[in-house]
Design a protein around this motif. Structure first.
Motif, mmCIF file in Angstrom:
data_model
loop_
_atom_site.group_PDB
_atom_site.id
_atom_site.type_symbol
_atom_site.label_atom_id
_atom_site.label_comp_id
_atom_site.label_asym_id
_atom_site.label_seq_id
_atom_site.Cartn_x
_atom_site.Cartn_y
_atom_site.Cartn_z
ATOM 1 N N TYR A 1 0.830 -1.209 0.000
ATOM 2 C CA TYR A 1 0.000 0.000 0.000
ATOM 3 C C TYR A 1 0.862 1.256 0.000
ATOM 4 N N ASP A 2 1.845 1.313 0.888
ATOM 5 C CA ASP A 2 2.683 2.503 0.991
ATOM 6 C C ASP A 2 3.430 2.776 -0.315
ATOM 7 N N THR A 3 3.905 1.723 -0.958
ATOM 8 C CA THR A 3 4.648 1.893 -2.213
ATOM 9 C C THR A 3 3.751 2.442 -3.317
ATOM 10 N N ILE A 4 2.519 1.943 -3.382
ATOM 11 C CA ILE A 4 1.578 2.432 -4.391
ATOM 12 C C ILE A 4 1.108 3.839 -4.052
ATOM 13 N N ALA A 5 0.813 4.067 -2.774
ATOM 14 C CA ALA A 5 0.262 5.360 -2.357
ATOM 15 C C ALA A 5 1.230 6.510 -2.577
ATOM 16 N N LEU A 6 2.527 6.238 -2.537
ATOM 17 C CA LEU A 6 3.532 7.283 -2.740
ATOM 18 C C LEU A 6 3.665 7.699 -4.197
ATOM 19 N N SER A 7 3.087 6.908 -5.108
ATOM 20 C CA SER A 7 3.170 7.242 -6.523
ATOM 21 C C SER A 7 2.269 8.428 -6.838
ATOM 22 N N PRO A 8 2.770 9.444 -7.557
ATOM 23 C CA PRO A 8 1.922 10.600 -7.906
ATOM 24 C C PRO A 8 0.691 10.198 -8.707
ATOM 25 N N GLU A 9 0.811 9.120 -9.494
ATOM 26 C CA GLU A 9 -0.302 8.703 -10.341
ATOM 27 C C GLU A 9 -1.294 7.817 -9.595
ATOM 28 N N GLY A 10 -0.924 7.367 -8.399
ATOM 29 C CA GLY A 10 -1.783 6.418 -7.699
ATOM 30 C C GLY A 10 -1.726 5.047 -8.344
ATOM 31 N N PHE A 11 -2.732 4.235 -8.112
ATOM 32 C CA PHE A 11 -2.801 2.879 -8.658
ATOM 33 C C PHE A 11 -3.353 2.965 -10.074
#
Length: 444
Positions: free
Chosen positions: A288-298
């Motif tokens: 979750y943390d790795t995905i959530a940190l992405s500017p584009e989201g999931f």
């Protein structure tokens, strides 16, 4: 005349018009004991009033709002309920409309997790033969169900498939269950090394194999060893509990009994018990943390994710299971059903194995009990058993391809958690008659 393209166009279907506890009732008033929960779906039985009322209330308040604009209260409450009861380390949920979508989501989560981490060579998935993970193209490719894959093979991505952990067929006579589990798990490490560890992103398995093998649990220690191998090579462990999860094996998550925590676990059927279409992909806080940190989201989504009335129904199902003590009844009646099947079929010449957990039980049929030789695929024994069972007023879930992906037959039983001892007796009596009748047809 029907305007529906049904699963089978040559076999007329009765029309279901009502449900009552563990029974489905057709348009002429005939009652069918639902010994398979449909396809291991109807864990709460049919027409449970608290669930129906919860869905009605949600429809009165808010049927639907698209998740690119809003969240909603039942989705948030259901996510809290599930994560509070999930294996340690599982922190967040992504809601979808069924099991295939849940597994597609899991594979995409795994890929984006490594993409975001800069490990972009990791794209390969290792799964198991004689498995099933859904009917969308990605899920079908990961699954090892030969019959379902055949027509669509040219459309499927390349996936590695190792031998399943299937003690009845693959454990040697001189091998303990623990030793067999170690040997079966070693196949994963061998395949990782063959592919190159830096290219593999996930290993995917059903915690208890469902419709393709018929309620096959792993050997003791197998999944703990699998977890160690995944950790050693930095690979995600995805457990598919679409069929075996949400209490079906006697615990809310089947992997609780194996003593492991996956990185991602999927569920669906028993989550909403058939009252509304819903599935879920649960993930670790690390993912979750790795995905959530992405500017584009999931980078993924479906129109009906987090559907308000579906989540309201599923939350009511899960609350009813707890309030009515149905996991305890699942365990108790599961033991009763397994014992009754064992007694009825102990000396049966064509029953090779009875296995499973909780109210998730498989019966494997064989032409020769001593050699474990299966019936020929062209005998269509599993289809004959289903037809005979329906004639007797029993719903069960027979399938083929058990032995080698092509031949071999089993019957999957997954009755509602609400069943009583009298229902167990009815299941066994009607199943025995259906099996004997179907085998007699084959032998004629």
């Amino acid at each position: 005349m029907t305007r529906i393209l049904h699963r089978q166009t040559r076999i007329p279907l009765p029309v279901a018009v009502a449900g009552e506890g563990p029974y489905v009732i057709d348009s002429v008033g005939r009652r069918y004991l639902d010994a398979s929960g449909g396809a291991a779906v109807s864990c709460l039985g049919h027409s449970h009033r608290s669930v129906i009322e919860a869905i009605k209330a949600q429809l009165d308040a808010l049927p639907y709002a698209h998740t690119s604009f809003f969240t909603n209260e039942p989705a948030e409450a259901l996510a809290e309920h599930l994560t509070q009861r999930a294996p340690a380390g599982i922190s967040h949920v992504y809601f979808v409309s069924g099991g295939s979508e849940a597994n597609e989501t899991a594979f995409k989560l795994a890929r984006q997790y490594f993409w975001n981490r800069g490990e972009r060579e990791r794209s390969r998935i290792i799964a198991r033969q004689q498995s099933y993970h859904g009917n969308t193209l990605g899920a079908l490719a990961v699954g090892g169900n030969a019959g379902r894959r055949a027509v669509y093979e040219p459309l499927l991505i390349e996936v590695s498939h190792i031998e399943p952990c299937y003690a009845y067929r693959h454990r040697r006579d001189d091998e303990s269950e623990g030793a067999y589990g170690e040997r079966a798990a070693a196949a994963l490490e061998a395949e990782i090394l063959r592919l190159g560890p830096g290219t593999v992103m996930a290993f995917v398995a059903e915690t208890v194999v469902g419709a393709t093998l018929g309620a096959v649990p792993a050997a003791p220690g197998y999944f703990r060893r699998i977890r160690e191998i995944c950790d050693r090579y930095g690979i995600l462990l995805i457990l598919d509990e679409v069929m075996s999860g949400m209490g079906r094996t006697g615990t809310l998550f089947a992997c609780e009994q194996d003593g492991v925590t996956p990185d991602i676990v999927t569920c669906a059927k028993g989550l909403g018990a058939g009252y509304q279409p819903i599935g879920a992909c649960l993930m670790s806080s690390t993912i979750y943390d790795t995905i959530a940190l992405s500017p584009e989201g999931f980078q993924h989504g479906f129109t009906y994710i987090g559907h308000a009335s579906a989540c309201a129904g599923a939350l009511a199902v899960q609350r009813a299971i707890e309030a009515e003590g149905l996991l305890d009844n699942c365990r108790k009646q599961g033991i009763r059903l397994a014992e009754a099947l064992g007694q009825r079929f102990a000396q049966h010449a064509h029953v090779g194995d009875i296995r499973g957990r909780g109210l998730f039980i498989g019966v494997e049929l064989v032409a020769d009990r001593e050699t474990k030789q299966p019936f020929a695929a062209q005998d269509r024994l599993n289809a004959r058993v289903k037809a005979k069972a329906m004639e007797a007023g029993l719903m069960c879930y027979p399938a083929g391809g058990t032995a080698d992906g092509v031949s071999g037959d089993h019957i999957l039983l997954a009755p509602p958690f609400i069943i009583a001892a009298s229902h167990v007796e009815e299941i066994v009596d009607k199943l025995a008659a259906a099996v004997d009748g179907a085998i007699a047809e084959v032998r004629a």
